[in-house]
Design a protein around this motif. Structure first.
Motif, PDB file in Angstrom:
ATOM      1  N   MET C 178      -0.562  26.479 -58.550  1.00 16.24           N
ATOM      2  CA  MET C 178      -1.300  25.694 -59.528  1.00 16.24           C
ATOM      3  C   MET C 178      -2.373  26.582 -60.167  1.00 16.24           C
ATOM      4  O   MET C 178      -2.825  27.553 -59.569  1.00 16.24           O
ATOM      5  CB  MET C 178      -1.927  24.475 -58.863  1.00 16.24           C
ATOM      6  CG  MET C 178      -0.881  23.522 -58.311  1.00 16.24           C
ATOM      7  SD  MET C 178      -1.585  22.006 -57.612  1.00 16.24           S
ATOM      8  CE  MET C 178      -2.154  21.172 -59.107  1.00 16.24           C
ATOM      9  N   CYS C 179      -2.773  26.231 -61.388  1.00 24.39           N
ATOM     10  CA  CYS C 179      -3.819  27.016 -62.079  1.00 24.39           C
ATOM     11  C   CYS C 179      -5.157  26.302 -61.932  1.00 24.39           C
ATOM     12  O   CYS C 179      -5.804  25.969 -62.923  1.00 24.39           O
ATOM     13  CB  CYS C 179      -3.439  27.241 -63.542  1.00 24.39           C
ATOM     14  SG  CYS C 179      -3.075  25.730 -64.444  1.00 24.39           S
ATOM     15  N   ILE C 180      -5.508  26.053 -60.671  1.00 24.50           N
ATOM     16  CA  ILE C 180      -6.774  25.376 -60.404  1.00 24.50           C
ATOM     17  C   ILE C 180      -7.676  26.313 -59.600  1.00 24.50           C
ATOM     18  O   ILE C 180      -7.246  27.386 -59.175  1.00 24.50           O
ATOM     19  CB  ILE C 180      -6.541  24.065 -59.622  1.00 24.50           C
ATOM     20  CG1 ILE C 180      -5.902  24.369 -58.269  1.00 24.50           C
ATOM     21  CG2 ILE C 180      -5.665  23.118 -60.432  1.00 24.50           C
ATOM     22  CD1 ILE C 180      -5.814  23.175 -57.345  1.00 24.50           C
ATOM     23  N   GLY C 181      -8.917  25.905 -59.401  1.00 22.42           N
ATOM     24  CA  GLY C 181      -9.861  26.726 -58.657  1.00 22.42           C
ATOM     25  C   GLY C 181     -10.487  25.955 -57.508  1.00 22.42           C
ATOM     26  O   GLY C 181      -9.919  24.963 -57.032  1.00 22.42           O
ATOM     27  N   PRO C 182     -11.633  26.393 -57.055  1.00 20.69           N
ATOM     28  CA  PRO C 182     -12.254  25.778 -55.875  1.00 20.69           C
ATOM     29  C   PRO C 182     -12.540  24.285 -56.031  1.00 20.69           C
ATOM     30  O   PRO C 182     -12.683  23.586 -55.030  1.00 20.69           O
ATOM     31  CB  PRO C 182     -13.564  26.573 -55.726  1.00 20.69           C
ATOM     32  CG  PRO C 182     -13.315  27.874 -56.402  1.00 20.69           C
ATOM     33  CD  PRO C 182     -12.393  27.566 -57.537  1.00 20.69           C
ATOM     34  N   GLU C 183     -12.611  23.795 -57.257  1.00 18.24           N
ATOM     35  CA  GLU C 183     -12.935  22.376 -57.436  1.00 18.24           C
ATOM     36  C   GLU C 183     -11.701  21.471 -57.473  1.00 18.24           C
ATOM     37  O   GLU C 183     -11.832  20.257 -57.659  1.00 18.24           O
ATOM     38  CB  GLU C 183     -13.749  22.183 -58.713  1.00 18.24           C
ATOM     39  CG  GLU C 183     -15.108  22.867 -58.658  1.00 18.24           C
ATOM     40  CD  GLU C 183     -15.897  22.635 -59.941  1.00 18.24           C
ATOM     41  OE1 GLU C 183     -16.111  21.469 -60.309  1.00 18.24           O
ATOM     42  OE2 GLU C 183     -16.293  23.633 -60.585  1.00 18.24           O
ATOM     43  N   GLY C 184     -10.523  22.057 -57.332  1.00 19.07           N
ATOM     44  CA  GLY C 184      -9.333  21.214 -57.241  1.00 19.07           C
ATOM     45  C   GLY C 184      -8.681  20.904 -58.572  1.00 19.07           C
ATOM     46  O   GLY C 184      -9.025  21.492 -59.604  1.00 19.07           O
ATOM     47  N   ASP C 185      -7.729  19.964 -58.572  1.00 11.45           N
ATOM     48  CA  ASP C 185      -6.921  19.724 -59.779  1.00 11.45           C
ATOM     49  C   ASP C 185      -7.607  18.738 -60.727  1.00 11.45           C
ATOM     50  O   ASP C 185      -8.679  18.203 -60.427  1.00 11.45           O
ATOM     51  CB  ASP C 185      -5.502  19.283 -59.394  1.00 11.45           C
ATOM     52  CG  ASP C 185      -5.350  17.776 -59.281  1.00 11.45           C
ATOM     53  OD1 ASP C 185      -6.367  17.080 -59.054  1.00 11.45           O
ATOM     54  OD2 ASP C 185      -4.219  17.282 -59.390  1.00 11.45           O
ATOM     55  N   LEU C 186      -6.987  18.494 -61.862  1.00 19.41           N
ATOM     56  CA  LEU C 186      -7.643  17.677 -62.880  1.00 19.41           C
ATOM     57  C   LEU C 186      -7.606  16.184 -62.577  1.00 19.41           C
ATOM     58  O   LEU C 186      -8.194  15.388 -63.302  1.00 19.41           O
ATOM     59  CB  LEU C 186      -7.045  17.968 -64.264  1.00 19.41           C
ATOM     60  CG  LEU C 186      -7.210  19.413 -64.756  1.00 19.41           C
ATOM     61  CD1 LEU C 186      -6.926  19.502 -66.243  1.00 19.41           C
ATOM     62  CD2 LEU C 186      -8.597  19.958 -64.460  1.00 19.41           C
ATOM     63  N   HIS C 187      -6.897  15.820 -61.511  1.00 14.74           N
ATOM     64  CA  HIS C 187      -6.971  14.433 -61.035  1.00 14.74           C
ATOM     65  C   HIS C 187      -7.829  14.318 -59.788  1.00 14.74           C
ATOM     66  O   HIS C 187      -7.715  13.367 -59.015  1.00 14.74           O
ATOM     67  CB  HIS C 187      -5.564  13.890 -60.743  1.00 14.74           C
ATOM     68  CG  HIS C 187      -4.805  13.524 -61.977  1.00 14.74           C
ATOM     69  ND1 HIS C 187      -3.448  13.720 -62.110  1.00 14.74           N
ATOM     70  CD2 HIS C 187      -5.218  12.983 -63.150  1.00 14.74           C
ATOM     71  CE1 HIS C 187      -3.058  13.310 -63.299  1.00 14.74           C
ATOM     72  NE2 HIS C 187      -4.111  12.864 -63.952  1.00 14.74           N
ATOM     73  N   ASN C 188      -8.669  15.337 -59.576  1.00 17.97           N
ATOM     74  CA  ASN C 188      -9.621  15.329 -58.462  1.00 17.97           C
ATOM     75  C   ASN C 188      -8.990  15.407 -57.074  1.00 17.97           C
ATOM     76  O   ASN C 188      -9.576  14.935 -56.093  1.00 17.97           O
ATOM     77  CB  ASN C 188     -10.550  14.119 -58.555  1.00 17.97           C
ATOM     78  CG  ASN C 188     -11.419  14.207 -59.798  1.00 17.97           C
ATOM     79  OD1 ASN C 188     -11.917  15.288 -60.109  1.00 17.97           O
ATOM     80  ND2 ASN C 188     -11.548  13.112 -60.516  1.00 17.97           N
ATOM     81  N   ASN C 189      -7.803  15.984 -56.987  1.00 21.13           N
ATOM     82  CA  ASN C 189      -7.289  16.365 -55.670  1.00 21.13           C
ATOM     83  C   ASN C 189      -7.909  17.705 -55.296  1.00 21.13           C
ATOM     84  O   ASN C 189      -7.964  18.616 -56.120  1.00 21.13           O
ATOM     85  CB  ASN C 189      -5.764  16.521 -55.706  1.00 21.13           C
ATOM     86  CG  ASN C 189      -5.078  15.213 -56.044  1.00 21.13           C
ATOM     87  OD1 ASN C 189      -5.124  14.261 -55.280  1.00 21.13           O
ATOM     88  ND2 ASN C 189      -4.477  15.154 -57.240  1.00 21.13           N
ATOM     89  N   SER C 190      -8.374  17.830 -54.049  1.00 21.38           N
ATOM     90  CA  SER C 190      -8.999  19.079 -53.628  1.00 21.38           C
ATOM     91  C   SER C 190      -7.960  20.188 -53.566  1.00 21.38           C
ATOM     92  O   SER C 190      -6.749  19.929 -53.497  1.00 21.38           O
ATOM     93  CB  SER C 190      -9.636  18.909 -52.251  1.00 21.38           C
ATOM     94  OG  SER C 190      -8.607  18.848 -51.274  1.00 21.38           O
ATOM     95  N   ALA C 191      -8.444  21.441 -53.576  1.00 17.36           N
ATOM     96  CA  ALA C 191      -7.533  22.579 -53.474  1.00 17.36           C
ATOM     97  C   ALA C 191      -6.725  22.474 -52.173  1.00 17.36           C
ATOM     98  O   ALA C 191      -5.515  22.740 -52.154  1.00 17.36           O
ATOM     99  CB  ALA C 191      -8.325  23.891 -53.520  1.00 17.36           C
ATOM    100  N   GLY C 192      -7.378  22.082 -51.103  1.00 15.71           N
ATOM    101  CA  GLY C 192      -6.677  21.954 -49.822  1.00 15.71           C
ATOM    102  C   GLY C 192      -5.572  20.904 -49.890  1.00 15.71           C
ATOM    103  O   GLY C 192      -4.437  21.141 -49.455  1.00 15.71           O
ATOM    104  N   GLU C 193      -5.890  19.761 -50.448  1.00 17.54           N
ATOM    105  CA  GLU C 193      -4.899  18.684 -50.612  1.00 17.54           C
ATOM    106  C   GLU C 193      -3.711  19.180 -51.450  1.00 17.54           C
ATOM    107  O   GLU C 193      -2.550  18.894 -51.139  1.00 17.54           O
ATOM    108  CB  GLU C 193      -5.577  17.488 -51.311  1.00 17.54           C
ATOM    109  CG  GLU C 193      -4.661  16.347 -51.713  1.00 17.54           C
ATOM    110  CD  GLU C 193      -4.211  15.500 -50.550  1.00 17.54           C
ATOM    111  OE1 GLU C 193      -4.673  15.760 -49.415  1.00 17.54           O
ATOM    112  OE2 GLU C 193      -3.363  14.599 -50.754  1.00 17.54           O
ATOM    113  N   CYS C 194      -3.988  19.908 -52.477  1.00 14.88           N
ATOM    114  CA  CYS C 194      -2.908  20.434 -53.325  1.00 14.88           C
ATOM    115  C   CYS C 194      -1.992  21.345 -52.509  1.00 14.88           C
ATOM    116  O   CYS C 194      -0.758  21.245 -52.602  1.00 14.88           O
ATOM    117  CB  CYS C 194      -3.484  21.212 -54.513  1.00 14.88           C
ATOM    118  SG  CYS C 194      -4.283  20.145 -55.738  1.00 14.88           S
ATOM    119  N   ALA C 195      -2.572  22.236 -51.704  1.00 12.87           N
ATOM    120  CA  ALA C 195      -1.756  23.157 -50.908  1.00 12.87           C
ATOM    121  C   ALA C 195      -0.839  22.377 -49.964  1.00 12.87           C
ATOM    122  O   ALA C 195       0.363  22.650 -49.857  1.00 12.87           O
ATOM    123  CB  ALA C 195      -2.655  24.109 -50.117  1.00 12.87           C
ATOM    124  N   VAL C 196      -1.420  21.421 -49.294  1.00  9.47           N
ATOM    125  CA  VAL C 196      -0.652  20.650 -48.298  1.00  9.47           C
ATOM    126  C   VAL C 196       0.498  19.900 -48.976  1.00  9.47           C
ATOM    127  O   VAL C 196       1.637  19.925 -48.512  1.00  9.47           O
ATOM    128  CB  VAL C 196      -1.599  19.685 -47.559  1.00  9.47           C
ATOM    129  CG1 VAL C 196      -0.804  18.646 -46.785  1.00  9.47           C
ATOM    130  CG2 VAL C 196      -2.520  20.478 -46.631  1.00  9.47           C
TER     131      VAL C 196
END
Lengths: 397, 397, 397, 397
Positions: C178-196
């Motif tokens: 994903m092209c997101i950073g430490p603040e997570g995705d544009l729907h407010n999923n955290s970076a950790g949640e995205c990885a999982v």
């Protein structure tokens, strides 16, 4: 008590340290108004003026320059300034001299009376009218038995010469400084030409004050020294620069920088900058070393500490200061104690804490000088409409 | 004359403006030594302390905080500081209170007695010994009938609670501020936790002082407000930040920045930064708004001018200042007159004039805290060898 | 010739180096248009695409990612882009695969087919339509026998999961970034949640690409690693950051910075920045280490040189490069020869040569996301009137 | 097909656009070694050289300068460079000419053969030996029927004159550029003196290349123009500056800056800087406008787009580029579409994203020039011991 040694004898024998900038210091303390910059504080708040003199004295200043900047009648009544209604030129200058003398006598300092460029000259009214303004101030200085005169802050060599002529009539030693830089005066006389003509006009000490940082100013002083040497003129030299860094200033100096006068904080020099300034000025042969706007008492102390060996002593307030940060040995945190060394402070490149700001600015430069309509001085306040016209002009530049 | 309104009533009814930082201002003026930072100037140079109080009063400060910072016996005798040999804690504190009262009575200001963290605590000697130090200062404050107490500049919540406990015994209103930022105290208590426990310990006004710039400090204040609201604690809030920009400071604040304490000049806030600070603090619900190190009188004036409407008046020294640079209408040069507008100064991004310096610094960070050997305090001066050991340590970090 | 080892085996056994950013490199070379950013160059100028692949191969890239970025039908026909009239999605993707394979076979590299977020998703048309776009690309990749798939450059976790689902149908190994950073995705999923959730959706390798500089991206990767470890998910990790420094970017990354996309030059990373990136990524446990926009071949070479020991060899083009500037031993000027050392380049803080510019920028941030009217995609070009409306909006923000 | 118009006719009739810097571009792509900087890539990787020529052609370059920089025999064998063992001067130059001609004939471009300053001159071996090196290259150029010659990158006027003399023997038009700035050559000849003597030596087009950014270089070009006008010499002028910002460079240019050659990234010019450069160069009367190190194809395209009206057409690769960022109308994000205007990009001051770095650097400056022992060239590689000696020297400076 033996009489104090005079200025010229002191300069022949060693170094004389000037004081710093009253106008900017007292503006921040709430006693001077930016814009008119006039010194009615000598009457309104003498204790504030006296305390500032005392700070400079304790920090090593050998001169108490009476706070008479811009205290000519034509300036006190310029552009809506109400000072002239309440106080006279004579009253303000007289109070200034008495305060300066009082503090000077608490130590071994001399008292100087100072005068500066006039609205009369800028408005093109001529030599006689301009010198009439100077005479009013000189008369008060002579009555108050100041030790010498300083004609400072002149942008045009012509007015500078008129001022020196007026000062010389007093029979007192005359110091003359222009507020120009390496590019010369506003009539395109070179810095070297200015130095030579100031000396020929009769000034005993010539040099520069204000408008540029210490290192830019010394560049201009080098040109003056070369010209004086070439002309075989034996006068002493003086430098009293800003306490602000101005590598980006153009011919007219810091006034044209967009930060002038209310956002110059990031440009303020450190005490370590002043160590370097003092050493470089001394090595250039300058013997009257002081400061102007932005120069505070701890900056003067840094000069006195740098020149400890040459002067044979430290200033009084070094009781509360060890050179090059040595006092940090007493700090609570060990990593701050580790900063207690000359090498640390000499090599430090201080950050601004302002990553959204640039490091240099483009000066305003409208290319107008004495005689231009927009520079004519007048007594009424600038109107809202006039300000808007100026702002529109600014946008176009 | 009717008795002055007390602190808490003033806070209930509106905004109270604090004063600025005495230690840094008087260090530059030559009356305080950086390193020990102790306030023996109250005895040595009372006129200098009095004059600084007067500047703050004229610039709008509603509180004259007696200059008693670090004036505990254990601090006065720390690491070679000779103040304890000449003066007692009692003498210094007593003089400070008298000077503050004298100037407070020239206006409508209140007098506060202040105490801070102690070498005793840092050296791990315990609660009883630490509170014994506090008591000596509080006793002097009570005898001098100060209007309220400020326990300020604490890095550890535990010591802060002990100080509040000591202060509360006086029966006076107690203001409590820690010198922490958004990351919390040095024992890893969050900013919110600190606020809640300060309030629960009995402080009437809680908040932060020193160590961070106004905007970083307000970030931490937001966290405090959230925690206080969640805990349903009804106390007033106070912020007294640095007058230096510190976006790059880490947990321990500006002390760890390499520029501390002698090269912070490029970080000094402008008066316009303070307008923004005052507005944002007020909107956050903070009603005691002041400053700490680096905050000079013109910064306090900017707060008072920003809150003119809320306070119903301008401070005295606004006689010499028109808000948002309007006084420049009287300037000689037309392009400077063009700067006489709020928009100009609000949008200006001030340059540093230092193109060979960075805009941010990496803080020193040795990761040691209360109890660590290197933080133990002692009476003798740090030796040259110890400094060299520390510098070697620094290089390795 | 023995068949090449597959991606997953390579990752199990060691490190895999990705390539850099085709879109930005080919834009500068004149073959890609900024704005649409579509890869019709695979058909129009195959020799330019081939040459860039070859550079990356020689510089150590183990993967030739076919140049298929934004090559979905809905993107090719978006906002006035004429590519869809001349070329089909199928034609562009097909050419890309053939070029990538040709160069891959000049060495030991693998070929990857890549797909990215779609205008269809942003316009809110739903899962079926979005996956239909993905399928068209995947079909071409399978026909061309690519070695694995990369679903990259997704800002919304939901669309990312749909893409992984589409890719998994191919039976090929699937890399998801994903092209997101430490603040997570544009729907407010955290970076950790995205990885999982990427791992749970079936991706074999998960991580991040684009939008942030290497060091900000690694901050986000740390969060991903923590979340994957906590969820006990055993997948490999990948990072492919920008070749631009973006410490001042906010949630949406470099696109919001005012310099995007035509004035990012002062932010370009040096090869020495990439040494540090490679080392830190490796130490974090990332085994697929590459780059995205702004990453040129010499940046990839720096990664390969830093990991020489781990990889057991240097890349081909190190024939023309000695690590850490050692080649300067052959320079004409002695003071440049003196720069031939690791210490010199590791400690150098490169200046910008732009003293009138700041060091950080405030990102644009309009706070709108998928579904918002202004984000709806359409086929016709944006009109002058629409641009003026947007500019007016910008001024108000 | 009609024969192409020659260089001098083109310059008489309008503007000729040069190409950019092969050495730096191909170093980044992995085909040239920094340090020796020699062009054996013409033999080793002709497809890489050909592709770079093609980029410049598509971006508007009217000249394909054969990649023969530093391809003299004495340079190919200098300081451990192994190129001379594998390839001859003749072989490298011959290949360079053939590639340049091939691409030139894909459009309407001319082919130029180039030669530069020699180790022979720097080592003080004299005119005959130096010209023998030049002759070997000129002979190849003549055999290959190049359209004109460029003698470029000379720091000493004396060697420049010898080179022009050698070139003139060919009967071809001769372009001559020195790599000096406003302070003149390394033997203290002024920029104006250099221009006059280059013209008198027989060069048809005179000017400057490399070592300084476009705007510093134009300052020097102004001095050249004044001197040429005063001497009434009618020659054409050429400027081919760096693609890096160097306001802080001293007399010897960017080589002395600490970032040279591996950390110049933050100094890279934007395409908008090149619009300004093209316009200012054109207005100064320069008709041969190109670039040198750091100048990539999109920079050349910016020149061609700025001079669209003067040239009557846009370059080929403007198919993939709309001037002044207009292509952003097709961008996905509305706030990026809002950047699709000339005003936006013209006013943007790009940030570096490097707040821990300064904006200007102090150049190395050892004050040694041709003839000095440390500048003598030799065939063996510099040893570790020699490097350490140099580094110790550097520390002392």
């Amino acid at each position: 008590m033996a009489p104090k040694k005079g200025l010229l004898q002191r300069l022949d024998e060693g170094v004389v340290i000037g004081d710093g900038g009253f106008v900017f210091a007292l503006e921040k303390r709430g006693f001077v108004k930016a814009g008119p910059w006039t010194p009615e504080a000598t009457v309104e708040h003498p204790e504030a003026v006296r305390q500032l003199h005392r700070e400079f004295l304790r920090c090593g200043a050998d001169v108490m320059q009476a706070f008479t900047f811009y205290a000519s009648d034509d300036k006190l009544s310029n552009r809506g300034n109400e000072s002239s209604k309440k106080y006279t030129c004579r009253g303000i200058n007289d109070a200034a001299c008495r305060i300066a003398r009082e503090v000077a006598n608490e130590g071994d300092a001399l008292v100087a009376g100072g005068l500066s460029q006039t609205p009369t000259y800028l408005s093109g009214i001529g030599k006689e009218a301009t010198q009439a303004e100077f005479k009013k101030q000189v008369d008060v200085f002579v009555e108050n038995k100041v030790d010498f005169l300083i004609a400072e802050y002149f942008e045009h060599l012509e007015e500078m010469e008129w001022a020196i002529e007026s000062c010389c009539k007093s029979g007192l030693p005359v110091v003359a400084t222009m507020c120009i830089g390496p590019e010369g005066d506003l009539h395109n006389n070179s810095a070297g030409e200015c130095a030579v003509r100031m000396a020929k006009a009769g000034a005993h000490v010539v040099g520069l004050n204000c408008h540029f940082d210490p290192f830019v100013l010394l560049e201009a002083m080098k040109k003056m020294k070369v010209a004086l040497d070439e002309a075989k003129l034996k006068v002493h030299m003086i430098s009293q620069p800003l306490g602000f860094m101005t590598p980006d200033a153009s011919k007219q100096g810091f006034i044209d920088l967009p930060e002038f006068p209310f956002a110059l904080e990031p440009r303020i020099c450190t005490r370590f900058d002043m160590h370097r300034y003092a050493r470089e000025a001394y090595e250039l042969g300058i013997r009257y070393i002081g400061g102007c706007c932005g120069f505070e008492s701890y900056h003067i102390r840094a000069i006195a500490e740098e020149l400890e060996k040459e002067r044979g002593s430290l200033p009084l307030s070094s009781e509360k200061h060890e050179t090059w940060g040595k006092g940090l040995k007493m700090h609570t945190k060990p990593w701050v104690r580790a900063r207690a060394s000359r090498q640390y402070w000499e090599q430090l490149k201080p950050s601004s804490g302002r990553p959204y700001c640039a490091t240099m600015s483009k000066p305003d430069n409208w290319g107008i000088t004495a005689g231009h309509e927009l520079l004519k001085q007048k007594t009424q306040e600038t109107s809202e409409v006039e300000i808007q016209t100026l702002q529109a002009l600014k946008t176009k530049k």
